[in-house]
Design an enzyme around this catalytic site. Sequence first.
Site, mmCIF file in Angstrom:
data_model
loop_
_atom_site.group_PDB
_atom_site.id
_atom_site.type_symbol
_atom_site.label_atom_id
_atom_site.label_comp_id
_atom_site.label_asym_id
_atom_site.label_seq_id
_atom_site.Cartn_x
_atom_site.Cartn_y
_atom_site.Cartn_z
ATOM 1 N N GLU A 70 71.145 51.058 11.227
ATOM 2 C CA GLU A 70 72.044 50.295 10.352
ATOM 3 C C GLU A 70 71.734 50.527 8.889
ATOM 4 O O GLU A 70 70.570 50.688 8.504
ATOM 5 C CB GLU A 70 71.872 48.792 10.650
ATOM 6 C CG GLU A 70 72.258 48.433 12.065
ATOM 7 C CD GLU A 70 71.732 47.071 12.511
ATOM 8 O OE1 GLU A 70 72.384 46.441 13.363
ATOM 9 O OE2 GLU A 70 70.684 46.628 12.014
ATOM 10 N N ASP A 241 70.936 40.175 17.824
ATOM 11 C CA ASP A 241 71.364 40.657 16.504
ATOM 12 C C ASP A 241 72.177 41.942 16.588
ATOM 13 O O ASP A 241 72.210 42.724 15.642
ATOM 14 C CB ASP A 241 70.133 40.830 15.583
ATOM 15 C CG ASP A 241 69.093 41.788 16.170
ATOM 16 O OD1 ASP A 241 69.294 42.283 17.298
ATOM 17 O OD2 ASP A 241 68.092 42.059 15.492
HETATM 18 P P1 NAD Z 1 59.135 43.587 19.867
HETATM 19 O O1 NAD Z 1 59.710 44.603 20.785
HETATM 20 O O2 NAD Z 1 57.900 43.905 19.117
HETATM 21 O O3 NAD Z 1 58.854 42.221 20.674
HETATM 22 C C1 NAD Z 1 59.780 41.658 21.562
HETATM 23 C C2 NAD Z 1 58.992 40.862 22.600
HETATM 24 O O4 NAD Z 1 59.937 40.164 23.416
HETATM 25 C C3 NAD Z 1 58.141 41.735 23.514
HETATM 26 O O5 NAD Z 1 56.786 41.316 23.469
HETATM 27 C C4 NAD Z 1 58.761 41.519 24.910
HETATM 28 O O6 NAD Z 1 57.809 41.549 25.956
HETATM 29 C C5 NAD Z 1 59.385 40.139 24.729
HETATM 30 N N1 NAD Z 1 60.443 39.813 25.681
HETATM 31 C C6 NAD Z 1 61.474 40.598 26.096
HETATM 32 N N2 NAD Z 1 62.249 39.932 26.979
HETATM 33 C C7 NAD Z 1 61.701 38.688 27.102
HETATM 34 C C8 NAD Z 1 62.050 37.538 27.859
HETATM 35 N N3 NAD Z 1 63.107 37.545 28.667
HETATM 36 N N4 NAD Z 1 61.294 36.420 27.746
HETATM 37 C C9 NAD Z 1 60.188 36.413 26.928
HETATM 38 N N5 NAD Z 1 59.804 37.491 26.185
HETATM 39 C C10 NAD Z 1 60.552 38.612 26.284
HETATM 40 O O7 NAD Z 1 60.315 43.190 18.861
HETATM 41 P P2 NAD Z 1 60.214 42.448 17.454
HETATM 42 O O8 NAD Z 1 60.055 43.432 16.340
HETATM 43 O O9 NAD Z 1 59.266 41.308 17.573
HETATM 44 O O10 NAD Z 1 61.694 41.884 17.345
HETATM 45 C C11 NAD Z 1 62.135 40.867 18.235
HETATM 46 C C12 NAD Z 1 63.629 40.750 18.147
HETATM 47 O O11 NAD Z 1 63.997 40.256 16.856
HETATM 48 C C13 NAD Z 1 64.360 42.072 18.316
HETATM 49 O O12 NAD Z 1 65.485 41.851 19.156
HETATM 50 C C14 NAD Z 1 64.798 42.444 16.922
HETATM 51 O O13 NAD Z 1 65.968 43.232 16.919
HETATM 52 C C15 NAD Z 1 65.033 41.084 16.331
HETATM 53 N N6 NAD Z 1 64.938 40.999 14.858
HETATM 54 C C16 NAD Z 1 65.820 40.204 14.235
HETATM 55 C C17 NAD Z 1 65.747 40.065 12.868
HETATM 56 C C18 NAD Z 1 66.702 39.144 12.168
HETATM 57 O O14 NAD Z 1 66.771 39.148 10.940
HETATM 58 N N7 NAD Z 1 67.428 38.327 12.888
HETATM 59 C C19 NAD Z 1 64.781 40.763 12.133
HETATM 60 C C20 NAD Z 1 63.848 41.535 12.818
HETATM 61 C C21 NAD Z 1 63.936 41.665 14.208
#
Ligand code: NAD
Length: 361
Positions: A70, A241
Amino acid sequence: MASNIPNHAPSKLAMVPFVSVEHMMKLVNGIGVKQFLSELSVYVEEDFLRWELFDKAPRLATHSKEGVIELMPTSDGEVYGFKYVNGHPKNMSEGFQTVTAFGVLANVSTGYPMLLSEMTILTALRTAATSALAAKYLAPQGSRCMAMIGNGAQCEFQALAFKEILGINVFRLYDIDATATDKASRNLSGKGITIVKCKSSQEAVEGAQIITTCTADKQYATILTDNMVGTGVHINAIGGDCPGKTELHRDILLRSDIFVEYAPQTRIEGEIQKLPQDHAVTELWQVMTDSSEGRRTDNQITLFDSVGFAIEDFSALRYVRDQLAHTTNYIDLDMIADPDDPRDLFGMVMRAEDEWQATIC
Ligand code: NAD
Protein backbone atom coordinates in the site's frame (compact mmCIF):
# COMPACT_ATOMS: atom_id res chain seq x y z
CA MET A 1 26.67 10.61 2.72
CA ALA A 2 28.61 13.13 0.62
CA SER A 3 29.31 12.40 -3.04
CA ASN A 4 32.87 11.57 -4.11
CA ILE A 5 32.45 13.22 -7.50
CA PRO A 6 34.83 16.21 -7.38
CA ASN A 7 32.65 18.99 -8.84
CA HIS A 8 29.40 17.69 -7.42
CA ALA A 9 28.60 19.71 -4.32
CA PRO A 10 24.91 19.27 -3.47
CA SER A 11 23.26 22.18 -1.67
CA LYS A 12 21.89 21.60 1.83
CA LEU A 13 18.36 21.39 0.39
CA ALA A 14 19.38 18.46 -1.81
CA MET A 15 20.71 16.39 1.09
CA VAL A 16 17.97 14.28 2.64
CA PRO A 17 18.22 13.01 6.24
CA PHE A 18 17.83 9.23 6.30
CA VAL A 19 16.78 7.38 9.46
CA SER A 20 17.69 3.71 9.16
CA VAL A 21 16.37 0.87 11.34
CA GLU A 22 19.51 1.16 13.49
CA HIS A 23 19.06 4.94 13.84
CA MET A 24 15.40 4.45 14.76
CA MET A 25 16.28 1.94 17.48
CA LYS A 26 18.86 4.36 18.92
CA LEU A 27 16.34 7.21 18.72
CA VAL A 28 13.64 5.19 20.51
CA ASN A 29 16.04 3.98 23.21
CA GLY A 30 17.56 7.46 23.60
CA ILE A 31 14.14 9.03 24.18
CA GLY A 32 12.73 6.00 26.00
CA VAL A 33 9.95 3.95 24.41
CA LYS A 34 7.24 5.17 26.84
CA GLN A 35 8.12 8.85 26.37
CA PHE A 36 8.34 8.29 22.58
CA LEU A 37 4.82 6.78 22.55
CA SER A 38 3.38 9.52 24.70
CA GLU A 39 4.98 12.39 22.70
CA LEU A 40 3.98 10.70 19.45
CA SER A 41 0.35 10.49 20.60
CA VAL A 42 0.44 14.28 21.14
CA TYR A 43 1.61 14.76 17.52
CA VAL A 44 -1.18 12.45 16.26
CA GLU A 45 -3.74 14.33 18.35
CA GLU A 46 -2.48 17.72 17.04
CA ASP A 47 -2.94 16.50 13.46
CA PHE A 48 -6.40 14.99 14.14
CA LEU A 49 -7.42 18.36 15.60
CA ARG A 50 -6.54 20.03 12.28
CA TRP A 51 -8.03 17.13 10.25
CA GLU A 52 -9.91 19.30 7.76
CA LEU A 53 -6.67 20.87 6.50
CA PHE A 54 -5.32 17.59 5.17
CA ASP A 55 -5.61 16.03 1.72
CA LYS A 56 -7.31 12.69 2.31
CA ALA A 57 -7.95 9.61 0.18
CA PRO A 58 -8.22 5.88 0.84
CA ARG A 59 -4.77 4.35 0.47
CA LEU A 60 -3.72 2.87 -2.85
CA ALA A 61 -3.64 -0.89 -2.27
CA THR A 62 -2.14 -3.50 -4.58
CA HIS A 63 -3.47 -6.90 -3.53
CA SER A 64 -2.03 -10.32 -4.24
CA LYS A 65 -2.90 -13.84 -3.09
CA GLU A 66 -0.39 -13.56 -0.24
CA GLY A 67 -0.88 -9.99 0.94
CA VAL A 68 -1.03 -6.33 0.08
CA ILE A 69 1.36 -3.47 -0.72
CA GLU A 70 0.00 0.00 0.00
CA LEU A 71 0.91 3.64 -0.58
CA MET A 72 -0.47 6.13 1.94
CA PRO A 73 -0.12 9.79 0.96
CA THR A 74 -1.36 13.00 2.62
CA SER A 75 -0.45 16.68 2.91
CA ASP A 76 -1.26 19.60 5.21
CA GLY A 77 -0.51 22.08 2.43
CA GLU A 78 3.04 22.79 3.63
CA VAL A 79 4.42 19.30 4.09
CA TYR A 80 3.61 16.18 2.06
CA GLY A 81 4.14 12.65 3.38
CA PHE A 82 3.67 9.10 2.24
CA LYS A 83 4.29 5.63 3.59
CA TYR A 84 5.00 2.43 1.69
CA VAL A 85 3.72 -0.52 3.74
CA ASN A 86 2.98 -4.20 3.17
CA GLY A 87 0.78 -6.70 5.00
CA HIS A 88 1.64 -10.37 4.43
CA PRO A 89 0.21 -12.66 7.16
CA LYS A 90 2.04 -15.73 5.77
CA ASN A 91 5.45 -14.02 6.14
CA MET A 92 5.72 -14.78 9.85
CA SER A 93 5.77 -18.55 9.29
CA GLU A 94 8.63 -18.03 6.81
CA GLY A 95 10.67 -15.98 9.28
CA PHE A 96 9.74 -12.56 7.84
CA GLN A 97 7.80 -9.61 9.25
CA THR A 98 4.06 -9.42 8.46
CA VAL A 99 4.32 -5.63 8.17
CA THR A 100 7.32 -3.61 6.90
CA ALA A 101 7.37 0.05 5.92
CA PHE A 102 9.33 3.16 5.03
CA GLY A 103 8.19 6.74 4.52
CA VAL A 104 9.02 10.18 3.18
CA LEU A 105 8.24 13.77 4.14
CA ALA A 106 8.59 16.44 1.47
CA ASN A 107 8.44 20.21 1.23
CA VAL A 108 5.28 21.17 -0.69
CA SER A 109 6.70 24.47 -1.94
CA THR A 110 9.80 22.90 -3.60
CA GLY A 111 8.67 19.27 -3.86
CA TYR A 112 12.05 18.27 -2.41
CA PRO A 113 12.07 15.35 0.06
CA MET A 114 12.95 16.44 3.62
CA LEU A 115 13.17 13.06 5.34
CA LEU A 116 13.42 9.39 4.40
CA SER A 117 12.82 6.99 7.27
CA GLU A 118 12.35 3.36 8.12
CA MET A 119 8.78 2.89 9.28
CA THR A 120 8.48 -0.76 10.34
CA ILE A 121 9.27 0.15 13.94
CA LEU A 122 7.65 3.56 13.53
CA THR A 123 4.38 1.98 12.32
CA ALA A 124 4.18 -0.19 15.45
CA LEU A 125 4.78 2.92 17.57
CA ARG A 126 2.26 5.09 15.71
CA THR A 127 -0.39 2.36 15.69
CA ALA A 128 0.00 1.89 19.44
CA ALA A 129 0.01 5.66 20.10
CA THR A 130 -3.16 6.07 17.97
CA SER A 131 -4.94 3.11 19.62
CA ALA A 132 -4.24 4.49 23.09
CA LEU A 133 -5.25 8.00 22.00
CA ALA A 134 -8.58 6.68 20.67
CA ALA A 135 -9.13 4.78 23.92
CA LYS A 136 -8.41 7.97 25.90
CA TYR A 137 -11.56 9.41 24.30
CA LEU A 138 -13.67 6.23 24.15
CA ALA A 139 -12.76 3.68 26.85
CA PRO A 140 -14.64 3.52 30.16
CA GLN A 141 -13.26 5.92 32.78
CA GLY A 142 -10.85 4.22 35.17
CA SER A 143 -10.09 1.26 32.87
CA ARG A 144 -7.19 -0.76 34.28
CA CYS A 145 -7.34 -4.14 32.50
CA MET A 146 -6.90 -4.90 28.79
CA ALA A 147 -7.15 -8.18 26.88
CA MET A 148 -4.56 -8.50 24.07
CA ILE A 149 -5.52 -11.14 21.53
CA GLY A 150 -2.67 -11.68 19.07
CA ASN A 151 0.76 -11.31 20.65
CA GLY A 152 2.90 -10.69 17.56
CA ALA A 153 5.06 -7.74 16.52
CA GLN A 154 2.55 -5.01 17.52
CA CYS A 155 1.70 -6.44 20.94
CA GLU A 156 4.26 -4.94 23.33
CA PHE A 157 4.03 -1.50 21.68
CA GLN A 158 0.26 -1.57 22.23
CA ALA A 159 0.65 -2.63 25.86
CA LEU A 160 3.19 0.10 26.67
CA ALA A 161 1.14 2.81 24.96
CA PHE A 162 -1.97 1.81 26.93
CA LYS A 163 0.05 1.79 30.15
CA GLU A 164 1.62 5.18 29.48
CA ILE A 165 -1.40 7.03 28.05
CA LEU A 166 -4.30 5.36 29.93
CA GLY A 167 -2.71 3.83 33.02
CA ILE A 168 -3.68 0.24 32.10
CA ASN A 169 -1.69 -2.02 34.40
CA VAL A 170 -3.11 -5.53 33.83
CA PHE A 171 -2.76 -7.21 30.43
CA ARG A 172 -4.43 -10.54 29.68
CA LEU A 173 -2.57 -12.07 26.75
CA TYR A 174 -3.72 -14.75 24.32
CA ASP A 175 -2.30 -16.02 21.01
CA ILE A 176 -2.99 -19.27 19.16
CA ASP A 177 0.78 -19.70 19.29
CA ALA A 178 1.83 -19.89 22.95
CA THR A 179 5.43 -18.98 22.06
CA ALA A 180 4.19 -15.54 20.95
CA THR A 181 2.53 -15.03 24.34
CA ASP A 182 5.72 -16.17 26.10
CA LYS A 183 7.76 -13.71 24.01
CA ALA A 184 5.42 -10.79 24.82
CA SER A 185 5.30 -11.74 28.49
CA ARG A 186 9.13 -11.82 28.63
CA ASN A 187 9.48 -8.47 26.86
CA LEU A 188 6.94 -6.82 29.15
CA SER A 189 8.36 -8.13 32.41
CA GLY A 190 9.83 -5.51 34.74
CA LYS A 191 7.72 -2.77 33.14
CA GLY A 192 5.46 -2.23 36.15
CA ILE A 193 2.53 -4.17 34.72
CA THR A 194 0.82 -7.45 35.56
CA ILE A 195 0.74 -10.02 32.78
CA VAL A 196 -1.79 -12.83 32.77
CA LYS A 197 -1.17 -15.53 30.15
CA CYS A 198 -4.50 -16.99 28.98
CA LYS A 199 -5.40 -20.23 27.23
CA SER A 200 -8.23 -18.84 25.08
CA SER A 201 -9.70 -15.56 23.81
CA GLN A 202 -12.66 -16.23 26.08
CA GLU A 203 -10.38 -16.39 29.13
CA ALA A 204 -8.45 -13.28 28.00
CA VAL A 205 -11.53 -11.03 27.86
CA GLU A 206 -12.71 -11.93 31.38
CA GLY A 207 -12.74 -8.78 33.51
CA ALA A 208 -11.15 -6.62 30.78
CA GLN A 209 -12.57 -3.12 30.20
CA ILE A 210 -10.63 -2.87 26.92
CA ILE A 211 -10.19 -5.64 24.33
CA THR A 212 -7.49 -5.28 21.69
CA THR A 213 -7.58 -7.68 18.75
CA CYS A 214 -4.28 -7.72 16.89
CA THR A 215 -4.15 -10.93 14.86
CA ALA A 216 -3.02 -11.50 11.28
CA ASP A 217 -4.98 -13.79 8.99
CA LYS A 218 -6.07 -13.10 5.42
CA GLN A 219 -9.69 -14.11 5.93
CA TYR A 220 -12.95 -13.15 7.64
CA ALA A 221 -11.76 -14.50 11.00
CA THR A 222 -13.88 -14.54 14.15
CA ILE A 223 -11.52 -13.67 16.97
CA LEU A 224 -14.39 -12.33 19.10
CA THR A 225 -17.92 -13.72 19.08
CA ASP A 226 -20.88 -11.69 20.30
CA ASN A 227 -21.22 -13.53 23.63
CA MET A 228 -17.60 -12.61 24.56
CA VAL A 229 -18.27 -8.87 24.55
CA GLY A 230 -20.05 -7.53 27.61
CA THR A 231 -21.70 -4.12 27.88
CA GLY A 232 -19.51 -1.11 28.57
CA VAL A 233 -16.38 -2.54 26.92
CA HIS A 234 -14.11 -0.63 24.53
CA ILE A 235 -12.79 -2.70 21.59
CA ASN A 236 -9.58 -1.68 19.85
CA ALA A 237 -9.70 -3.77 16.66
CA ILE A 238 -6.49 -3.30 14.71
CA GLY A 239 -5.94 -6.59 12.83
CA GLY A 240 -8.86 -6.28 10.38
CA ASP A 241 -7.32 -3.84 7.93
CA CYS A 242 -7.80 -5.24 4.42
CA PRO A 243 -10.68 -6.30 2.16
CA GLY A 244 -11.55 -9.87 3.19
CA LYS A 245 -9.52 -9.61 6.46
CA THR A 246 -11.54 -8.97 9.63
CA GLU A 247 -11.62 -10.14 13.25
CA LEU A 248 -15.05 -9.50 14.79
CA HIS A 249 -18.38 -11.29 14.44
CA ARG A 250 -20.86 -9.03 12.64
CA ASP A 251 -23.28 -9.08 15.61
CA ILE A 252 -20.70 -7.22 17.73
CA LEU A 253 -20.67 -4.42 15.17
CA LEU A 254 -24.45 -4.14 15.36
CA ARG A 255 -24.30 -3.65 19.16
CA SER A 256 -21.42 -1.13 19.05
CA ASP A 257 -20.95 2.57 18.45
CA ILE A 258 -18.28 2.51 15.78
CA PHE A 259 -15.42 5.00 15.51
CA VAL A 260 -13.06 5.08 12.55
CA GLU A 261 -10.11 7.08 11.26
CA TYR A 262 -11.29 7.98 7.73
CA ALA A 263 -14.64 6.44 6.80
CA PRO A 264 -14.08 6.08 3.01
CA GLN A 265 -10.98 3.94 3.68
CA THR A 266 -12.41 1.97 6.63
CA ARG A 267 -15.55 1.04 4.65
CA ILE A 268 -13.23 -0.75 2.19
CA GLU A 269 -10.80 -2.29 4.70
CA GLY A 270 -12.15 -2.31 8.25
CA GLU A 271 -14.56 -4.44 10.23
CA ILE A 272 -17.38 -2.32 8.77
CA GLN A 273 -16.77 -3.76 5.27
CA LYS A 274 -19.32 -6.37 6.46
CA LEU A 275 -22.00 -3.69 7.04
CA PRO A 276 -24.06 -1.65 4.55
CA GLN A 277 -22.18 1.38 3.20
CA ASP A 278 -24.56 3.77 4.98
CA HIS A 279 -24.16 2.22 8.47
CA ALA A 280 -23.50 5.11 10.87
CA VAL A 281 -19.90 5.58 11.99
CA THR A 282 -18.12 8.50 13.62
CA GLU A 283 -14.66 9.70 12.61
CA LEU A 284 -12.34 10.00 15.59
CA TRP A 285 -11.35 13.61 14.83
CA GLN A 286 -15.02 14.58 15.29
CA VAL A 287 -14.92 13.28 18.87
CA MET A 288 -11.61 15.06 19.51
CA THR A 289 -12.98 18.38 18.24
CA ASP A 290 -16.26 17.93 20.20
CA SER A 291 -18.32 17.92 17.00
CA SER A 292 -19.56 14.38 17.81
CA GLU A 293 -20.07 12.43 20.99
CA GLY A 294 -17.73 9.66 22.08
CA ARG A 295 -18.67 7.50 25.05
CA ARG A 296 -22.03 8.63 26.49
CA THR A 297 -22.96 5.85 28.92
CA ASP A 298 -21.35 3.13 31.02
CA ASN A 299 -23.25 0.45 29.09
CA GLN A 300 -22.21 1.53 25.63
CA ILE A 301 -19.86 -0.70 23.62
CA THR A 302 -17.38 1.50 21.77
CA LEU A 303 -15.43 0.04 18.86
CA PHE A 304 -12.36 1.68 17.34
CA ASP A 305 -12.27 0.00 13.92
CA SER A 306 -8.62 0.85 13.21
CA VAL A 307 -7.05 0.30 9.80
CA GLY A 308 -4.23 2.85 10.02
CA PHE A 309 -4.53 6.13 8.14
CA ALA A 310 -1.96 8.30 6.32
CA ILE A 311 -2.29 11.24 8.75
CA GLU A 312 -0.96 9.06 11.62
CA ASP A 313 2.13 8.25 9.55
CA PHE A 314 2.51 11.93 8.68
CA SER A 315 2.40 12.75 12.42
CA ALA A 316 4.98 10.04 13.15
CA LEU A 317 7.35 11.30 10.43
CA ARG A 318 6.83 14.87 11.67
CA TYR A 319 7.76 13.73 15.20
CA VAL A 320 10.91 11.95 13.96
CA ARG A 321 11.93 14.97 11.87
CA ASP A 322 11.62 17.21 14.96
CA GLN A 323 13.79 14.83 16.98
CA LEU A 324 16.62 15.07 14.43
CA ALA A 325 17.47 18.54 15.79
CA HIS A 326 18.61 16.83 19.03
CA THR A 327 20.40 13.78 17.65
CA THR A 328 23.07 12.61 15.23
CA ASN A 329 21.14 9.36 14.67
CA TYR A 330 20.72 9.82 10.92
CA ILE A 331 22.82 10.28 7.82
CA ASP A 332 22.45 12.80 4.99
CA LEU A 333 21.71 11.14 1.67
CA ASP A 334 22.75 12.69 -1.62
CA MET A 335 19.30 11.95 -3.05
CA ILE A 336 18.38 14.94 -5.21
CA ALA A 337 20.35 15.74 -8.36
CA ASP A 338 21.36 19.36 -7.86
CA PRO A 339 23.30 20.87 -10.80
CA ASP A 340 24.67 24.43 -10.31
CA ASP A 341 22.56 25.45 -13.32
CA PRO A 342 19.18 23.73 -12.73
CA ARG A 343 18.72 23.25 -16.48
CA ASP A 344 22.11 21.63 -16.95
CA LEU A 345 21.33 18.16 -15.58
CA PHE A 346 22.93 16.52 -18.63
CA GLY A 347 26.06 18.68 -18.29
CA MET A 348 26.41 17.64 -14.66
CA VAL A 349 26.31 13.97 -15.64
CA MET A 350 28.84 14.45 -18.46
CA ARG A 351 31.26 16.45 -16.30
CA ALA A 352 31.13 13.69 -13.72
CA GLU A 353 32.03 11.15 -16.43
CA ASP A 354 34.94 13.37 -17.62
CA GLU A 355 36.21 13.65 -14.06
CA TRP A 356 35.95 9.92 -13.47
CA GLN A 357 37.91 9.29 -16.70
CA ALA A 358 40.55 11.79 -15.56
CA THR A 359 40.86 9.97 -12.23
CA ILE A 360 41.33 6.63 -14.03
CA CYS A 361 43.99 7.98 -16.47
P1 NAD B 1 2.23 -10.67 13.54
O1 NAD B 1 2.12 -11.62 12.40
O2 NAD B 1 3.57 -10.34 14.07
O3 NAD B 1 1.35 -11.20 14.78
C1 NAD B 1 0.04 -11.69 14.63
C2 NAD B 1 -0.20 -12.69 15.76
O4 NAD B 1 -1.58 -13.07 15.70
C3 NAD B 1 0.64 -13.95 15.64
O5 NAD B 1 1.39 -14.15 16.83
C4 NAD B 1 -0.41 -15.07 15.43
O6 NAD B 1 -0.04 -16.30 16.03
C5 NAD B 1 -1.63 -14.44 16.09
N1 NAD B 1 -2.91 -15.00 15.68
C6 NAD B 1 -3.33 -15.32 14.42
N2 NAD B 1 -4.58 -15.81 14.45
C7 NAD B 1 -4.97 -15.79 15.76
C8 NAD B 1 -6.17 -16.16 16.43
N3 NAD B 1 -7.20 -16.66 15.76
N4 NAD B 1 -6.25 -15.99 17.77
C9 NAD B 1 -5.18 -15.49 18.47
N5 NAD B 1 -4.00 -15.12 17.88
C10 NAD B 1 -3.91 -15.28 16.54
O7 NAD B 1 1.47 -9.35 13.07
P2 NAD B 1 1.56 -7.88 13.69
O8 NAD B 1 2.63 -7.09 13.02
O9 NAD B 1 1.53 -7.97 15.17
O10 NAD B 1 0.18 -7.29 13.18
C11 NAD B 1 -1.05 -7.79 13.69
C12 NAD B 1 -2.18 -7.32 12.82
O11 NAD B 1 -2.31 -5.90 12.95
C13 NAD B 1 -1.97 -7.59 11.34
O12 NAD B 1 -3.20 -8.06 10.80
C14 NAD B 1 -1.61 -6.25 10.76
O13 NAD B 1 -1.98 -6.13 9.40
C15 NAD B 1 -2.40 -5.33 11.64
N6 NAD B 1 -1.89 -3.95 11.75
C16 NAD B 1 -2.81 -2.97 11.79
C17 NAD B 1 -2.38 -1.66 11.92
C18 NAD B 1 -3.40 -0.56 12.01
O14 NAD B 1 -3.04 0.61 11.95
N7 NAD B 1 -4.66 -0.88 12.19
C19 NAD B 1 -1.02 -1.36 11.99
C20 NAD B 1 -0.10 -2.41 12.01
C21 NAD B 1 -0.55 -3.73 11.87
